[in-house]
Design a protein around this motif. Structure first.
Motif, PDB file in Angstrom:
ATOM      1  N   ILE A  59       1.444  -3.622  -0.124  1.00 11.19           N
ATOM      2  CA  ILE A  59       1.491  -2.711  -0.142  1.00 11.19           C
ATOM      3  C   ILE A  59       2.436  -2.021  -1.114  1.00 11.19           C
ATOM      4  O   ILE A  59       3.165  -1.774  -1.602  1.00 11.19           O
ATOM      5  N   PRO A  60       1.672  -1.874  -2.162  1.00  8.09           N
ATOM      6  CA  PRO A  60       2.336  -1.670  -3.578  1.00  8.09           C
ATOM      7  C   PRO A  60       2.632  -0.255  -3.418  1.00  8.09           C
ATOM      8  O   PRO A  60       2.129   0.550  -2.954  1.00  8.09           O
ATOM      9  N   VAL A  61       3.795   0.257  -4.598  1.00  8.53           N
ATOM     10  CA  VAL A  61       4.780   1.628  -4.538  1.00  8.53           C
ATOM     11  C   VAL A  61       4.964   2.295  -5.491  1.00  8.53           C
ATOM     12  O   VAL A  61       5.275   1.272  -6.728  1.00  8.53           O
ATOM     13  N   HIS A  62       4.511   3.156  -5.447  1.00 10.02           N
ATOM     14  CA  HIS A  62       4.101   4.377  -6.488  1.00 10.02           C
ATOM     15  C   HIS A  62       5.278   4.881  -7.250  1.00 10.02           C
ATOM     16  O   HIS A  62       4.948   5.888  -8.204  1.00 10.02           O
ATOM     17  N   ALA A  63       5.649   4.739  -6.463  1.00  8.70           N
ATOM     18  CA  ALA A  63       7.095   5.962  -6.367  1.00  8.70           C
ATOM     19  C   ALA A  63       8.128   6.275  -7.357  1.00  8.70           C
ATOM     20  O   ALA A  63       8.642   6.990  -8.313  1.00  8.70           O
ATOM     21  N   PHE A  64       7.904   4.847  -8.245  1.00 13.10           N
ATOM     22  CA  PHE A  64       9.290   4.302  -9.242  1.00 13.10           C
ATOM     23  C   PHE A  64       7.994   4.020 -10.859  1.00 13.10           C
ATOM     24  O   PHE A  64       8.188   3.455 -11.840  1.00 13.10           O
ATOM     25  N   LEU A 106      11.225   2.287   0.491  1.00 13.01           N
ATOM     26  CA  LEU A 106       9.535   2.589  -0.239  1.00 13.01           C
ATOM     27  C   LEU A 106       8.647   2.177   0.751  1.00 13.01           C
ATOM     28  O   LEU A 106       7.895   3.488  -0.304  1.00 13.01           O
ATOM     29  N   PHE A 107       8.811   2.241   1.721  1.00 10.62           N
ATOM     30  CA  PHE A 107       8.106   2.032   2.442  1.00 10.62           C
ATOM     31  C   PHE A 107       7.492   3.679   2.740  1.00 10.62           C
ATOM     32  O   PHE A 107       6.561   4.463   2.598  1.00 10.62           O
ATOM     33  N   ALA A 108       8.062   3.986   3.188  1.00  9.98           N
ATOM     34  CA  ALA A 108       8.710   5.379   3.551  1.00  9.98           C
ATOM     35  C   ALA A 108       8.116   6.777   2.729  1.00  9.98           C
ATOM     36  O   ALA A 108       7.473   7.170   2.500  1.00  9.98           O
TER      37      ALA A 108
END
Length: 474
Positions: free
Chosen positions: A2-7, A102-104
């Motif tokens: 699951i790519p994390v785009h928040a940062f 990060l998932f959230a």
């Protein structure tokens, strides 16, 4: 993954290069972040570099550009004192979070119609079984399900969520401590008893971490609360006052609860409609013996009924559940003596669940002891033919059991397994069980409870007496 785009476009520090840490690095890089990763363990660093990861010594770099610290759940956050990495993050105002956060954040950024349903399970005992059981029921009902968190692979290593999918997450207090924005559609608290006091400072700190799962949930989510403990029953009452319009479902393994799900005798009832209805007989769930599993069944049933699963479909799925490794798992049988691997019982309250299910018991106990000792187990001593003590807890447990139980100080698991087998076969008592239910952590002699359970399974298979084909228990 699951790519994390928040940062995206910012630098994130990741400390801890175990399975979860490496999955976190991959997810952040895939989402466009820059990552500085490190671990205190030279072996972990070497393993990460061998897999192609580029490391950055967080002890030596300038933290001025660090947007967040993603901390391995096992690293001290507040007690006995914050780890140096936590102090460095605080010094520059960087939030300290975990992979669940990060998932959230990634889920929150999705359009509402694409978000999966999220079910979060916490409590002191029974989390893994309940998590796996809910996942099993949903799969049997044809739903697209991912089971992750504190069970199986890291959540960020899973396939990206699809519309209409479900994420069923086992959540430890360590993980919840590092999470600020996880909004569970259904949040579950099974029970509470003192544990991980060294991590949280005291029992109130530990319980407060569990309660945060519901504070993050907001008014719209469903809360499923076990009410068999005084503390969780009080929490349920307080939550009803705080969230009068929310859906709150009590569960019990021994008494009638209105507007919830409960077990009495051999029956499981749901009281979600006008009148209570019997849903299933507990003895159909052969892999889930004991009162503690009755609570797990009640929690799973309450959850899936709120997700629209029919009572008969749920009952049939529960009956077909095969159980989990290291949770009352039968790993062999010799001349009528069964060998049960309950290595997951890392505290006395967890061991109590298995001790309540068998008689007579040749009990293998010990490891790295936790606070509280064995006092809670006294009502089950009449079931125990003899105790075989191992690990760092050996001397302490011997003192606690002196004059109460026959004990043999064995030192290690191999010696204890052989001695327990010897005595159980010599006594020839019907129903005898050699039970590994350590009531202590594994870290004195094993990497984790799984390694301890695997070692027990191998020892049983290597005994000098023919071992019958193992059948998986609870």
């Amino acid at each position: 993954m699951i790519p994390v785009h928040a940062f995206k476009g910012r630098r994130v520090a990741v400390f801890g290069l175990g399975r979860t840490g490496l999955a976190t690095i991959r997810a952040l890089l895939a989402g466009g972040a820059e990552v500085s990763a490190w671990d205190d363990s030279e072996a972990s660093r070497a393993s990460a570099e061998a897999q192609g990861f580029v490391l950055d010594d967080l002890n030596r770099r300038d933290w001025g550009d660090i947007a967040a610290l993603v901390l391995s759940p096992g690293v001290p956050l507040t007690h006995p004192k914050p780890h140096r990495m936590v102090e460095l993050a605080h010094a520059v105002g960087a939030p300290v979070i975990g992979d669940i956060e990060l998932f959230a954040l990634e889920i929150a950024a999705m359009p509402a119609k694409r978000r999966p349903k999220i079910i979060g399970i916490t409590g002191t005992n029974g989390k893994s079984t309940t998590t796996a059981l809910i996942g099993h029921i949903l799969r049997e009902a044809g739903r697209n399900v991912t089971v992750a968190g504190n069970i199986g692979d890291a959540v960020l290593a899973q396939d990206p969520p699809r519309p209409g999918s479900y994420f069923v997450l086992e959540l430890s207090s360590y993980q919840i401590d590092l999470t600020q924005s996880l909004q569970c559609d259904i949040a579950i608290l099974l029970n509470i008893s003192p544990d991980h006091i060294d991590r949280h400072g005291d029992f109130s700190g530990y319980f407060a971490a569990k309660q945060r799962l519901f504070a993050m949930q907001g008014e719209t989510g469903v809360a499923v609360i076990g009410v068999d403990d005084a503390e969780t029953s009080d929490f349920y009452s307080r939550l009803r006052m705080q969230r009068p319009d929310a859906q709150l479902l009590p569960i019990s393994a021994g008494r009638v609860v209105p507007h919830g799900v409960y077990a009495l005798g051999n029956q499981v009832y749901e009281a979600l409609g006008v009148a209570p209805q019997s849903v299933m007989q507990l003895d159909r769930a052969r892999a889930l013996p004991g009162r503690h599993n009755a609570q797990n069944i009640a929690a799973a049933l309450a959850t899936v009924r709120m997700l629209g699963i029919g009572a008969r479909v749920a009952a049939d799925a529960i009956a077909g559940f095969g159980g989990l490794a290291h949770r009352q798992e039968q790993v062999g049988e010799i001349s009528g003596v069964r060998f049960i691997n309950d290595s997951k019982a890392t505290n006395a309250e967890a061991a109590m669940q298995a001790l309540a299910c068998y008689d007579p018991i040749y009990w293998i106990a010990g490891g790295r002891p936790k606070a509280g000792g064995l006092e809670v187990l006294k009502p089950f001593f009449p079931r125990i033919a003899k105790a075989y003590l191992i690990g760092e807890a050996e001397a302490r447990f011997a003192r606690e059991l002196d004059g109460k139980l026959a004990c043999e100080r064995c030192g290690d698991l191999a010696t204890a397994t052989a001695a327990a087998c010897r005595d159980a076969l010599a006594d020839g008592r019907p129903g005898a069980v050699v039970l590994l239910s350590p009531a202590a952590a594994s870290f004195d002699q094993f990497a984790n409870f799984e390694a301890r359970g695997d070692a027990f399974r191998a020892l049983v298979s290597g005994l000098d007496v023919p071992v019958a084909d193992a059948e998986t228990g609870a």
